[in-house]
Enzyme design. Structure first.
Site, PDB file in Angstrom:
ATOM      1  N   SER A  83       0.365  -1.260  -0.008  1.00 37.15           N
ATOM      2  CA  SER A  83      -0.044   0.198  -0.280  1.00 37.15           C
ATOM      3  C   SER A  83       1.212   1.590   0.336  1.00 37.15           C
ATOM      4  O   SER A  83       0.352   2.201  -0.487  1.00 37.15           O
ATOM      5  CB  SER A  83      -0.935  -0.151   1.462  1.00 37.15           C
ATOM      6  OG  SER A  83      -0.094   0.010   2.828  1.00 37.15           O
ATOM      7  N   CYS A 181      -1.734  -4.116  10.898  1.00 38.15           N
ATOM      8  CA  CYS A 181      -0.671  -3.873   9.824  1.00 38.15           C
ATOM      9  C   CYS A 181       0.636  -4.914  10.400  1.00 38.15           C
ATOM     10  O   CYS A 181       0.470  -4.795  10.794  1.00 38.15           O
ATOM     11  CB  CYS A 181      -0.328  -2.708   9.281  1.00 38.15           C
ATOM     12  SG  CYS A 181       1.305  -3.349   8.458  1.00 38.15           S
ATOM     13  N   ASP A 188      -5.755  -1.466  11.542  1.00 37.51           N
ATOM     14  CA  ASP A 188      -6.677  -0.920  10.569  1.00 37.51           C
ATOM     15  C   ASP A 188      -8.285  -0.896  10.733  1.00 37.51           C
ATOM     16  O   ASP A 188      -8.802  -2.322  11.290  1.00 37.51           O
ATOM     17  CB  ASP A 188      -6.239  -2.327   9.429  1.00 37.51           C
ATOM     18  CG  ASP A 188      -4.724  -1.421   8.619  1.00 37.51           C
ATOM     19  OD1 ASP A 188      -4.706  -0.378   8.207  1.00 37.51           O
ATOM     20  OD2 ASP A 188      -4.157  -2.795   8.494  1.00 37.51           O
ATOM     21  N   GLY A 250      -2.572   6.468   4.558  1.00 35.21           N
ATOM     22  CA  GLY A 250      -2.198   7.563   3.076  1.00 35.21           C
ATOM     23  C   GLY A 250      -2.772   7.387   1.906  1.00 35.21           C
ATOM     24  O   GLY A 250      -2.097   7.865   0.918  1.00 35.21           O
TER      25      GLY A 250
END
Length: 273
Positions: A83, A181, A188, A250
């Site tokens: 990602s 993660c 998350d 992000g």
């Protein structure tokens, strides 16, 4: 995990603002699927739907344009795309010049397909087009308000059970999904939707199971595949779909979908996305 030591995730990175496809980093799906005994023919089909909110480029006159980008990666591809590498890659378009949005789309389609190992589908939306997209809605049963005691936040697939009753078509969902993660250990957050046909899945057991993933590690794609496998093994529905809609990190949200009977749904954002 050693394969991920060279990935951008969890490392300090410089932001490149000139087109740089070499920033993309593949992660083999086989790394996680081995632990789920997913070898040979997969028990599901589906895709990973990414939404990117930080895409910008310059036109031939030097004026910036901004847009949203949707990327659909088939779950049969050899690799997922790490990602942070995708974030850095999309940001690399910022000060490069292109004729129009379609030119940008063609480049992204080719680059991501090469890294994934299979053709991907890319759509670029103007802000007006994105604003007109319908929001996510479910007519299923939300389990979040059930009055029950939670005994563990450690992974427990055995909490998934069925109840007495005739086989039926059901839908359960929860906004309480949280995982970690596997590289950065950052949380998350997401919504999970389960559609199925079979003996009723116990809503209380489903909620306890969702909460049991609260400290579980895995990429978004891996978490959804874990849930599909667990539901199939514990509850044996004749038909099963699992959709995860994760909040963005992000500038990206990732929405994996796995099913043995239906096509991937439209991209409809939840309230937290």
């Amino acid at each position: 995990m050693s394969y991920l030591q060279d990935a951008p995730l969890g490392q300090t990175s410089e932001y490149v603002d000139q087109y740089a496809p070499e920033l993309l980093y593949p992660v083999p799906r086989a790394l996680a699927r081995g632990s789920l005994a997913l070898t040979g023919t997969l028990p599901f089909r589906g895709e990973d739907l990414w939404t990117g909110y930080e895409l910008s480029w310059l036109d031939q006159g030097g004026k910036p344009h901004v847009a949203l980008v949707e990327v659909r990666v088939p779950c049969t591809s050899d690799n997922i795309i790490e990602s942070k590498s995708l974030k850095l890659y999309l940001n690399s378009f910022a000060n490069s010049r292109y004729t129009d949005a379609d030119s940008v789309r063609e480049i992204i389609t080719a680059d991501l397909g090469k890294v994934a190992g299979e053709a991907v589908t890319v759509r670029i939306l103007s802000l007006d087009e994105a604003a007109a997209q319908p929001a996510w809605h479910s007519d299923g049963v939300c389990v979040d308000e059930l009055d029950l005691t939670i005994d563990t936040v450690e992974y427990r697939p055995d909490l998934l059970t069925t109840t007495m009753g005739e086989a039926h078509q059901g839908e359960l969902y929860s906004h309480l999904l949280r995982s970690h993660c596997p590289v950065t250990n950052q949380p998350d957050w997401g919504t999970v939707v389960v559609r199925y046909e079979g003996v009723p899945i116990d809503p209380a057991g489903f909620l306890r199971y969702v909460v049991s993933l609260r400290n579980h590690q895995g990429f978004h794609e891996q978490i959804v595949e874990q849930m599909f496998v667990d539901l199939q093994r514990q509850c044996a529905p004749a038909k099963l779909s699992v959709l995860g809609r994760f909040t963005r990190r992000g500038g990206l949200d990732i929405n994996p979908f796995r099913s043995n009977f239906e096509a991937a749904p439209e991209n409809r954002r939840t309230i937290r996305q």
